[in-house]
Design a protein around this motif. Structure first.
Motif, short mmCIF file in Angstrom:
data_model
loop_
_atom_site.label_atom_id
_atom_site.label_comp_id
_atom_site.label_asym_id
_atom_site.label_seq_id
_atom_site.Cartn_x
_atom_site.Cartn_y
_atom_site.Cartn_z
N PRO A 45 0.83 -1.22 0.00
CA PRO A 45 0.00 0.00 0.00
C PRO A 45 0.86 1.27 0.00
O PRO A 45 1.91 1.32 0.65
CB PRO A 45 -0.79 -0.10 1.31
N THR A 46 0.42 2.25 -0.74
CA THR A 46 1.12 3.54 -0.79
C THR A 46 0.10 4.67 -0.84
O THR A 46 -1.02 4.48 -1.30
CB THR A 46 1.99 3.67 -2.06
N LEU A 47 0.50 5.83 -0.37
CA LEU A 47 -0.35 7.02 -0.54
C LEU A 47 0.41 8.16 -1.21
O LEU A 47 -0.18 8.97 -1.90
CB LEU A 47 -0.90 7.50 0.81
N CYS A 48 1.72 8.24 -0.98
CA CYS A 48 2.44 9.38 -1.54
C CYS A 48 3.35 8.99 -2.70
O CYS A 48 4.10 9.82 -3.20
CB CYS A 48 3.22 10.12 -0.46
N ASP A 49 3.29 7.73 -3.12
CA ASP A 49 4.15 7.30 -4.22
C ASP A 49 3.46 7.49 -5.57
O ASP A 49 2.26 7.27 -5.70
CB ASP A 49 4.52 5.81 -4.05
N ASP A 50 4.24 7.93 -6.54
CA ASP A 50 3.76 8.05 -7.91
C ASP A 50 4.98 7.84 -8.79
O ASP A 50 5.97 8.58 -8.64
CB ASP A 50 3.15 9.46 -8.13
N TYR B 199 9.18 10.37 -2.03
CA TYR B 199 8.99 11.47 -1.08
C TYR B 199 9.02 10.99 0.37
O TYR B 199 9.47 11.69 1.27
CB TYR B 199 7.64 12.10 -1.41
N GLY B 200 8.48 9.80 0.61
CA GLY B 200 8.54 9.21 1.96
C GLY B 200 7.71 9.91 3.00
O GLY B 200 8.11 9.96 4.16
N ALA B 201 6.56 10.44 2.61
CA ALA B 201 5.77 11.22 3.58
C ALA B 201 4.74 10.40 4.34
O ALA B 201 4.53 10.63 5.53
CB ALA B 201 5.05 12.37 2.86
N CYS B 202 4.07 9.46 3.68
CA CYS B 202 2.90 8.84 4.32
C CYS B 202 3.25 7.65 5.22
O CYS B 202 2.51 7.34 6.14
CB CYS B 202 1.88 8.41 3.26
N ARG B 203 4.33 6.96 4.95
CA ARG B 203 4.79 5.77 5.68
C ARG B 203 3.87 4.57 5.50
O ARG B 203 4.04 3.55 6.18
CB ARG B 203 4.98 6.04 7.19
N MET B 204 2.88 4.68 4.63
CA MET B 204 1.98 3.56 4.40
C MET B 204 2.72 2.37 3.78
O MET B 204 2.32 1.23 3.94
CB MET B 204 0.84 4.03 3.48
N CYS B 205 3.82 2.65 3.09
CA CYS B 205 4.56 1.60 2.40
C CYS B 205 5.60 0.92 3.30
O CYS B 205 6.44 0.18 2.82
CB CYS B 205 5.28 2.21 1.19
N MET B 206 5.51 1.19 4.58
CA MET B 206 6.44 0.61 5.56
C MET B 206 6.50 -0.92 5.44
O MET B 206 5.46 -1.57 5.31
CB MET B 206 5.92 0.98 6.95
N VAL C 102 11.23 0.05 7.53
CA VAL C 102 11.71 1.09 6.61
C VAL C 102 10.60 1.44 5.62
O VAL C 102 9.69 0.64 5.38
CB VAL C 102 12.97 0.63 5.82
N ALA C 103 10.69 2.63 5.05
CA ALA C 103 9.75 3.03 4.00
C ALA C 103 10.23 2.40 2.70
O ALA C 103 11.31 2.71 2.20
CB ALA C 103 9.71 4.55 3.88
N SER C 104 9.43 1.49 2.15
CA SER C 104 9.89 0.73 0.97
C SER C 104 10.02 1.60 -0.28
O SER C 104 10.70 1.23 -1.23
CB SER C 104 8.94 -0.43 0.69
N CYS C 105 9.36 2.78 -0.31
CA CYS C 105 9.48 3.64 -1.49
C CYS C 105 10.82 4.37 -1.51
O CYS C 105 11.18 4.98 -2.52
CB CYS C 105 8.31 4.62 -1.55
N LEU C 106 11.54 4.35 -0.39
CA LEU C 106 12.84 5.03 -0.32
C LEU C 106 14.01 4.06 -0.21
O LEU C 106 15.12 4.37 -0.63
CB LEU C 106 12.88 5.95 0.91
S1 FES Z 1 4.53 5.62 -0.28
FE1 FES Z 1 4.40 7.20 1.18
S2 FES Z 1 6.18 6.91 2.39
FE2 FES Z 1 6.35 5.41 0.86
#
Ligand code: FES
Length: 179
Positions: free
Chosen positions: A33-38, A44-51, A63-67
């Motif tokens: 799941p992600t909210l701030c990834d595109d 960007y690593g803002a929402c932390r939903m991708c933890m 860790v935040a998987s998008c980063l």
């Molecule tokens: S998708 Fe938002 S912090 Fe990774």
């Protein structure tokens, strides 16, 4: 570019060096799941939903998987008990944007919802306008709980009313703020 081998949810996955865990998971058919990834924007690593929970040399951490970049020998759990506990909380905290994951995590309501369209500070609208449209018509205004995206107005206004930021806002805040 070299390849690394890691494990995602117990499955061996090959990935190009330099990509993130989120990208590697997506390629392997594992949804995080992600909210701030595109994919069009810088992470960007803002929402932390991708933890996710990673294990490296016998030590585990979140860790935040998008980063976080893939590494040789890394073991990743995308739905561990720790991860799902945090996600449930984030679904509530980031309501209504987080609501899209409510069913998946068994959340029926948010203790923090205001009942109005609210901003999750994912930054998608601001970043899209800057990175893709090269317009910088939006910016973050205020600090702490008052921080919100805002439209540059006055003589420096650059919004072309393309409306493309509307569809990026899963919380409905952009639409509500422009109504
Ligand atoms: S998708 Fe938002 S912090 Fe990774």
């Amino acid at each position: 570019m070299g390849q690394v081998t890691l494990e995602i949810n117990g499955k061996s996955v090959q990935a190009s060096q330099g990509i993130t865990i989120l990208q590697a998971a997506k390629s392997a058919g594992v949804e995080i799941p992600t909210l701030c990834d595109d994919g069009r924007l810088e992470p960007y690593g803002a929402c932390r939903m991708c933890m996710v929970e990673i294990e490296k040399k016998g030590r585990t951490r979140l860790v935040a998987s998008c980063l976080y970049p893939v590494e040789e020998g890394l073991s990743v759990q995308t739905e561990s008990a720790k991860v799902t506990k945090i996600r449930k909380m984030l679904v509530e905290l980031l309501w209504p944007a987080g609501q899209q994951y409510a069913k998946k995590y068994g959340v029926t309501r948010s203790r923090f919802a205001t009942g109005m369209a609210d901003c999750s500070l994912c930054g998608l609208c601001v970043r899209y306008c800057a990175e893709v449209k090269k317009s910088n018509a939006l910016y973050f205004k205020g600090r702490g709980i008052d921080r919100k995206p805002a439209l540059v107005d006055g003589p420096h206004a650059t919004c072309s009313s393309c409306g493309e930021c509307f569809s990026l806002c899963s919380g409905g805040w952009v639409v509500a703020s422009r109504a």
